[in-house]
Design a protein around this motif. Sequence first.
Motif: not given
Length: 457
Positions: A214-221
């Motif tokens: 979830a943490e990495d997913r939130a970093r995808v821009f």
Amino acid sequence: MHNVDIDLVEMSLDIIKYAISRISDTDPKLGFPRKAEELKALVGDTVTPEGIGGERAFALFKDVLVKASVPIDHPRHLAFVPASPTRAAVMFDLVTSATSVHGAFWLEGAGCIFAENQAMEWLVSLTGMPAGAFGVFTSGGTEANLSAMVTAREYWREGDERNSKTRGIVIASNGAHSSINAMAKVIDADVLLIETESRLESSHLAETLAQMSAEDRARVFAVIATAGTTNAGIIDDLAGIATICRSEEIWFHVDAAYGGGALAARSVRHLFNGIEQADSVTIDPHKWLFSPYDCGAIIYRDPKLAKKAHAQEGSYLDIFSDEGAKGFNPSDYQIQLTRRVRGLPLWFSLATHGTDRYEKAIERGIELAQIAGRLISECEHTELVREPSLSCVLYRRKGWEAEDYRAWTYKNHKSGFALVAPTKWRNPEGPETVSRFCFINPDTTEKDIRDILFTMA
Ligand SMILES: *Cc1c(COP(=O)(O)O)cnc(C)c1O
């Protein structure tokens, strides 16, 4: 610098004469690089306190320097992504310089920027992006990709304060151009490459997103799809990827630096379906739209977002947003401030020839790839690695190793015959060295292709 003397007039005429004869030469000599020490021995010191004089400098250029450089428009230069600027565009490149216009702001460049923008309108129309979409000409695909990534990240950060200090992630595939990795470094973002050099399918993207924490997913821009991979001409599943990006609220960038020209080609236009849904698109007119270097383009679905990310402020720039000077400022939409009006040569060439001629010339590149595919399959010692895609053809010489391809490339290049370079293709068993054609120049002939394949026998 404007003291006109007779020598300068004569030199100007010599230079124009040279330029005219060069653009009229359909079979220019294929130069070969020399070592810097060799060039130094031949040319000596050219930049001196007194100057060596234009005549001498130009002679050195013609007799030595240009011969140690490769003309990208040679009909048998089929390596990397070659080019084939129109005569109209090249002559207008000279005019663009001679006109001395600063292309960053409407206040200074209005008329020229207006012309650039008409060429840009045509590019935007090729993408089918909705009304309001617009773009600017950049130094190339690398700068266009960088400008798009900066805009995407700014948008992501504006949307959620928690992202303001977070290191972002860009998702692309192995087929993506090296500039994606390089520009991600510039903006200090991570790149997650999906393992495929073939078409990036939306299912790959969905799986990749699902497997992220979830943490990495939130970093995808941003997700970057390629519409015409540089190596093989492969177009990712743009429509499927667009759908995921929309539902996941991720910026969708399409890198069509090489392939973008083929948007004008009816025979392959359907392969690009979905590009109209992109948030930003990169197209390089200096690749497949017959512009001289350097001319790339970045198009945004919502240019206001680019302006938020890129507009520069400073007291000496205030006047440029003044009511009296208001207009389209190219500097607001990409990373460069001072710029030449590098879209002008494209504009002049489009205005001269009309867009139908462009479509024909681009279709010819696609046709040449099909012809090459047939010749390669017919030839006993060669076979296709994959079916030709856009104007790229990957093929192997049966029995050859990497070293054979390398020696063959040098031999043909040194003799001034052709420049065709090897590349690597990722097979399931591992990377294989193969040969590659990329067709841009509509003057390349079937005989050229036959003759090149013959040198592999
Ligand atoms: C060539 C290319 C680039 C880089 O463009 P430059 O104009 O060389 O900076 C980026 N992406 C793709 C797909 C390309 O083919």
